[in-house]
Design a protein around this motif. Structure first.
Motif, short mmCIF file in Angstrom:
data_model
loop_
_atom_site.label_atom_id
_atom_site.label_comp_id
_atom_site.label_asym_id
_atom_site.label_seq_id
_atom_site.Cartn_x
_atom_site.Cartn_y
_atom_site.Cartn_z
N LYS A 165 25.38 51.70 32.11
CA LYS A 165 25.13 52.47 33.33
C LYS A 165 26.05 52.01 34.45
CE LYS A 165 21.40 53.72 36.55
NZ LYS A 165 21.81 53.02 37.78
N HIS A 166 26.22 50.70 34.57
CA HIS A 166 27.12 50.17 35.61
C HIS A 166 28.54 50.63 35.37
CE1 HIS A 166 28.26 47.52 38.87
NE2 HIS A 166 29.20 47.00 38.11
N PHE A 167 28.99 50.59 34.12
CA PHE A 167 30.35 51.05 33.81
C PHE A 167 30.49 52.55 34.09
CE2 PHE A 167 30.85 47.35 30.73
CZ PHE A 167 31.83 46.74 31.48
N LEU A 168 29.48 53.34 33.73
CA LEU A 168 29.55 54.78 33.94
C LEU A 168 29.59 55.14 35.43
CD1 LEU A 168 27.04 56.01 31.21
CD2 LEU A 168 29.48 56.50 31.29
N GLU A 169 28.97 54.32 36.25
CA GLU A 169 28.99 54.55 37.70
C GLU A 169 30.32 54.15 38.32
OE1 GLU A 169 25.59 52.36 39.03
OE2 GLU A 169 24.22 54.04 38.74
N HIS A 170 31.11 53.36 37.60
CA HIS A 170 32.42 52.90 38.11
C HIS A 170 33.49 53.04 37.04
CE1 HIS A 170 29.20 50.67 40.20
NE2 HIS A 170 29.97 50.72 41.26
N PRO A 171 33.73 54.23 36.53
CA PRO A 171 34.72 54.38 35.45
C PRO A 171 36.11 53.94 35.89
CG PRO A 171 34.12 56.52 36.38
CD PRO A 171 33.17 55.53 36.95
N GLY A 172 36.74 53.16 35.01
CA GLY A 172 38.10 52.69 35.29
C GLY A 172 38.17 51.40 36.08
N TRP A 173 37.04 50.97 36.68
CA TRP A 173 37.06 49.75 37.48
C TRP A 173 36.98 48.53 36.55
CZ3 TRP A 173 34.04 49.85 42.71
CH2 TRP A 173 34.36 51.02 43.42
N VAL A 174 37.73 47.50 36.86
CA VAL A 174 37.70 46.26 36.09
C VAL A 174 36.72 45.29 36.74
CG1 VAL A 174 39.03 44.30 35.24
CG2 VAL A 174 40.10 46.57 35.38
N PHE A 175 35.77 44.80 35.93
CA PHE A 175 34.75 43.89 36.43
C PHE A 175 34.85 42.55 35.71
CE2 PHE A 175 32.87 48.06 37.28
CZ PHE A 175 32.50 47.91 38.60
N SER A 176 34.87 41.47 36.49
CA SER A 176 34.85 40.14 35.90
C SER A 176 33.45 39.86 35.35
CB SER A 176 35.19 39.08 36.96
OG SER A 176 34.17 39.04 37.95
N ARG A 177 33.33 38.83 34.53
CA ARG A 177 32.01 38.45 34.01
C ARG A 177 31.05 38.14 35.15
NH1 ARG A 177 35.63 35.47 30.83
NH2 ARG A 177 35.68 36.08 28.60
N GLU A 178 31.54 37.44 36.17
CA GLU A 178 30.68 37.06 37.29
C GLU A 178 30.15 38.28 38.03
OE1 GLU A 178 33.64 35.75 36.61
OE2 GLU A 178 32.90 33.81 35.84
N GLY A 211 32.96 54.59 13.62
CA GLY A 211 34.42 54.61 13.74
C GLY A 211 34.93 55.29 14.99
N ARG A 212 34.06 55.47 15.98
CA ARG A 212 34.50 56.10 17.23
C ARG A 212 35.46 55.19 17.99
NH1 ARG A 212 28.82 57.46 17.21
NH2 ARG A 212 28.49 59.73 17.16
N ALA A 213 36.27 55.79 18.84
CA ALA A 213 37.24 55.03 19.63
C ALA A 213 36.53 54.09 20.60
CB ALA A 213 38.14 55.99 20.41
N ASP A 214 37.08 52.90 20.75
CA ASP A 214 36.52 51.92 21.68
C ASP A 214 37.00 52.26 23.09
OD1 ASP A 214 35.49 49.75 22.98
OD2 ASP A 214 36.70 48.25 21.93
N ILE A 215 36.06 52.57 23.98
CA ILE A 215 36.46 52.93 25.35
C ILE A 215 36.15 51.82 26.35
CG2 ILE A 215 36.24 55.40 24.90
CD1 ILE A 215 33.67 55.35 26.56
N ILE A 216 35.77 50.65 25.85
CA ILE A 216 35.60 49.49 26.74
C ILE A 216 36.84 48.63 26.62
CG2 ILE A 216 34.26 47.43 27.28
CD1 ILE A 216 31.80 48.86 26.27
N ARG A 217 37.58 48.56 27.69
CA ARG A 217 38.86 47.84 27.67
C ARG A 217 38.66 46.40 28.13
NH1 ARG A 217 43.09 47.76 31.82
NH2 ARG A 217 41.86 49.30 32.94
N THR A 218 39.21 45.46 27.38
CA THR A 218 39.22 44.05 27.78
C THR A 218 40.51 43.78 28.54
OG1 THR A 218 37.93 43.38 25.84
CG2 THR A 218 39.15 41.66 26.99
N VAL A 219 40.37 43.30 29.76
CA VAL A 219 41.55 42.98 30.58
C VAL A 219 41.67 41.46 30.64
CG1 VAL A 219 42.66 43.27 32.82
CG2 VAL A 219 41.14 45.06 31.94
N ARG A 220 42.69 40.95 30.03
CA ARG A 220 42.85 39.50 29.90
C ARG A 220 42.81 38.80 31.25
NH1 ARG A 220 47.60 36.46 26.39
NH2 ARG A 220 46.75 34.34 26.56
N SER A 221 41.99 37.77 31.33
CA SER A 221 41.82 36.94 32.53
C SER A 221 41.22 37.72 33.70
CB SER A 221 43.16 36.33 32.98
OG SER A 221 43.71 35.53 31.95
N ALA A 222 40.73 38.92 33.45
CA ALA A 222 40.15 39.72 34.56
C ALA A 222 38.74 40.21 34.23
CB ALA A 222 41.06 40.91 34.87
#
Length: 230
Positions: A165-178, A211-222
């Protein structure tokens, strides 16, 4: 309905109190400060959905706050509405060129300002206007707690549901673990940041099943982002 977070930067105490009352009545979550420097710190700690910014505030000027908000990755795309007693065309142009999305001249009707804020949010964050969140082929019913991908029901646990839900409310935004810990688990959580990775893996497994496409992107160090181009 997703609750919109507003950062109000206004040094007129009476006006600030009036605006807080009107926007809380519309179910906004409001953080207020009269100080420009503090506004930048608050925006960095918890990204708002919209900023109401007076031209003349304590510390940094509103125009400088606007300029710096646009330079910060956390707030580069957050809509900013400037409030000012300056009505000259040159001042309005300067505010808009600095990065403001709209410009409201004092005195103004609080009801009109509420409507203009709503219009800006509907344009840039449609998720805040309803109970259905969608991105690419994912649909979420926030009231019925149901998620579908390409029409198929996706079973999710409560934490994975909140995370998506948080991702869907902010599509494209990169969020750190914190930042994800703060947003999904709460500011007072004692959970370790690596727990986020566990739930991201669970979420990925659920929404990528078949086998659906992965739409969660991992941004290294971010961190992580919802990105259909991932």
């Amino acid at each position: 309905m997703a609750r919109a977070r507003m950062l109000l930067v206004e040094d007129d105490a009476a006006l600030a109190e009036l605006l807080v009352w009107h926007f809380k009545r519309e179910d906004f979550e409001i953080t207020h400060t009269p100080d420009g420097e503090e506004a930048l710190l608050l925006a960095k700690e918890a990204t708002p959905d919209i900023v109401l910014l007076d031209w003349m505030v304590e510390g940094l000027s509103g125009i400088e706050v606007c300029r710096r908000l646009r330079r910060m990755p956390e707030t580069a795309n957050v809509p900013i509405i400037m409030l000012t007693a300056r009505g000259e065309e040159e001042d309005r142009v300067r505010g808009l060129e600095t990065g403001a999305d709209d410009y409201v001249t004092k005195p103004f009707s609080p009801r009109e300002l509420v409507a203009r804020v709503g219009a800006v949010l509907r344009r840039v964050r449609p998720a805040l206007a309803g109970e259905q969140l969608t991105y690419a082929d994912i649909e979420m019913d926030t009231v019925g707690h149901k998620v579908r991908r390409s029409g198929d029901v996706i079973p999710l646990g409560p934490t994975e549901f909140r995370l998506l839900k948080h991702f869907l409310e902010h599509p494209g935004w990169v969020f750190s673990r914190e930042r994800l810990l703060d947003a999904v688990w709460g500011h007072d959580s004692d959970i370790e940041s690596r727990t986020v990775d566990v739930h991201i893996r669970r979420l990925r497994k659920a929404i990528n099943d078949g086998g659906r496409a992965d739409i969660i992107r991992t941004v290294r160090s971010a961190g992580y982002a919802l990105d259909s181009g991932a």
